[in-house]
Design an enzyme around this catalytic site. Structure first.
Site, PDB file in Angstrom:
ATOM      1  N   ASP A 127      -0.143  43.929   3.649  1.00  0.00           N
ATOM      2  CA  ASP A 127       0.886  43.002   4.095  1.00  0.00           C
ATOM      3  C   ASP A 127       2.208  43.733   4.339  1.00  0.00           C
ATOM      4  O   ASP A 127       2.511  44.709   3.660  1.00  0.00           O
ATOM      5  CB  ASP A 127       1.070  41.945   3.000  1.00  0.00           C
ATOM      6  CG  ASP A 127       1.664  40.667   3.543  1.00  0.00           C
ATOM      7  OD1 ASP A 127       1.797  40.550   4.778  1.00  0.00           O
ATOM      8  OD2 ASP A 127       1.999  39.796   2.732  1.00  0.00           O
TER       9      ASP A 127
ATOM     10  N   GLY B 224       4.739  43.165   9.811  1.00  0.00           N
ATOM     11  CA  GLY B 224       5.725  42.416  10.603  1.00  0.00           C
ATOM     12  C   GLY B 224       7.145  42.709  10.139  1.00  0.00           C
ATOM     13  O   GLY B 224       8.046  42.979  10.939  1.00  0.00           O
TER      14      GLY B 224
ATOM     15  N   ASN C  33      -5.871  34.218  10.045  1.00  0.00           N
ATOM     16  CA  ASN C  33      -5.093  34.991  11.028  1.00  0.00           C
ATOM     17  C   ASN C  33      -5.322  34.518  12.467  1.00  0.00           C
ATOM     18  O   ASN C  33      -4.547  34.864  13.369  1.00  0.00           O
ATOM     19  CB  ASN C  33      -5.379  36.493  10.931  1.00  0.00           C
ATOM     20  CG  ASN C  33      -4.732  37.156   9.725  1.00  0.00           C
ATOM     21  OD1 ASN C  33      -5.227  38.153   9.204  1.00  0.00           O
ATOM     22  ND2 ASN C  33      -3.609  36.615   9.246  1.00  0.00           N
TER      23      ASN C  33
HETATM   24  C1  FPP Z   1      -0.276  41.714   7.472  1.00  0.00           C
HETATM   25  O1  FPP Z   1       1.061  41.979   7.869  1.00  0.00           O
HETATM   26  C2  FPP Z   1      -1.209  42.535   8.234  1.00  0.00           C
HETATM   27  C3  FPP Z   1      -2.148  42.049   9.088  1.00  0.00           C
HETATM   28  C4  FPP Z   1      -2.337  40.604   9.327  1.00  0.00           C
HETATM   29  C5  FPP Z   1      -3.021  42.950   9.862  1.00  0.00           C
HETATM   30  C6  FPP Z   1      -3.507  44.199   9.190  1.00  0.00           C
HETATM   31  C7  FPP Z   1      -4.228  44.987  10.218  1.00  0.00           C
HETATM   32  C8  FPP Z   1      -4.042  46.288  10.514  1.00  0.00           C
HETATM   33  C9  FPP Z   1      -3.179  47.192   9.734  1.00  0.00           C
HETATM   34  C10 FPP Z   1      -4.715  46.891  11.746  1.00  0.00           C
HETATM   35  C11 FPP Z   1      -6.194  46.783  11.919  1.00  0.00           C
HETATM   36  C12 FPP Z   1      -7.006  47.319  10.789  1.00  0.00           C
HETATM   37  C13 FPP Z   1      -7.773  48.430  10.760  1.00  0.00           C
HETATM   38  C14 FPP Z   1      -8.657  48.660   9.579  1.00  0.00           C
HETATM   39  C15 FPP Z   1      -7.787  49.443  11.819  1.00  0.00           C
HETATM   40  P1  FPP Z   1       1.974  40.792   8.447  1.00  0.00           P
HETATM   41  O2  FPP Z   1       1.892  40.824   9.926  1.00  0.00           O
HETATM   42  O3  FPP Z   1       1.576  39.492   7.795  1.00  0.00           O
HETATM   43  O4  FPP Z   1       3.380  41.265   7.970  1.00  0.00           O
HETATM   44  P2  FPP Z   1       4.619  40.336   7.542  1.00  0.00           P
HETATM   45  O5  FPP Z   1       4.161  39.501   6.365  1.00  0.00           O
HETATM   46  O6  FPP Z   1       5.661  41.335   7.166  1.00  0.00           O
HETATM   47  O7  FPP Z   1       4.996  39.521   8.732  1.00  0.00           O
END
Ligand code: FPP
Length: 214
Positions: free
Chosen positions: A2, A5, A50
């Site tokens: 997490d 973003g 998601n």
């Molecule tokens: C959460 O951060 C992250 C995700 C929803 C996506 C995680 C995916 C990857 C890192 C890329 C694909 C994976 C692999 C294994 C290649 P957020 O967007 O919720 O962050 P925030 O809470 O700060 O908005």
């Protein structure tokens, strides 16, 4: 994983750039897990919730997953890493499904670190599916349900790490976390390094695990 973003927002960059940096963290941490000899590492890459994100962000995540497999598959294959998916990735587009299948087949014979990626994963749905399968076989007990979970061929979950300061499980490995140790850190996922993983493991090694006994 997490905080992608927020990492991007702090730098006035698009969210997709945060995810891209998140993949770089995945690469480093996966290599470290292998070098440290961890039996398994499971990464929560895409939850069943998601799908509620904007289409362009979902598209960016799928693109990153594809390019990650294309660029890193041979390294995993050569380093005895077995790739695994938990969750129902058949909901993704056919090109992603094909690529994931290829990656799973390519590393299926490996027996070193298992790198599991949670794709279209939600723990409550996983438990419901497992319970239904156990029921169809005639017996619902903790052991028969556990044997049907997506993680059935993996070692017990020892340590669960959540980045970015959130202190909740968000439908991740709920069953498996029954006796897991928890490590919550304010570090945003793109900033998470092998040194942070080592810090969590060192803290884990100090914990006394009693599993309800004394
Ligand atoms: C959460 O951060 C992250 C995700 C929803 C996506 C995680 C995916 C990857 C890192 C890329 C694909 C994976 C692999 C294994 C290649 P957020 O967007 O919720 O962050 P925030 O809470 O700060 O908005």
């Amino acid at each position: 994983m997490d905080g992608n973003g927020r990492w991007a927002r702090k730098r006035h960059l698009p969210r997709a750039v945060g995810h891209k940096r998140g993949v770089e963290a995945v690469r480093e941490v996966a290599r470290a897990a292998r070098d440290m000899g961890l039996e398994a590492l499971t990464l929560y890459a895409f939850s069943t919730e998601n799908w509620r994100r904007p289409e362009d962000e979902i598209g960016a995540l799928m693109g990153l997953l594809k390019s990650f497999i294309l660029s890193d598959l041979e390294e995993f294959a050569a380093n005895d890493v077995r790739l695994k998916v938990i969750g129902d990735y058949n909901a993704f587009s056919p090109d992603v499904v094909e690529l994931v299948k290829r990656a799973l087949a390519r590393t299926a014979g490996n027996s070193g670190t298992t790198l599991a990626v949670a794709l279209n994963y939600g723990s409550q749905a996983e438990i419901a599916r497992a319970a239904a399968k156990a029921a169809a076989k005639g017996s619902i007990t903790p052991a028969t349900i556990e044997a049907e979970l997506d993680t059935a061929d993996m070692p017990p979950l020892d340590l669960l790490i959540r980045t970015s300061g959130e202190v909740r499980l968000s439908n991740f490995l709920l069953w498996q976390a029954a006796y897991a140790e928890m490590w919550f850190t304010d570090v945003l996922w793109p900033d998470f390094t092998p040194a942070h993983l080592q810090q969590a493991l060192d803290a884990f090694a100090q914990r006394e695990r009693r599993y309800g006994g004394r």
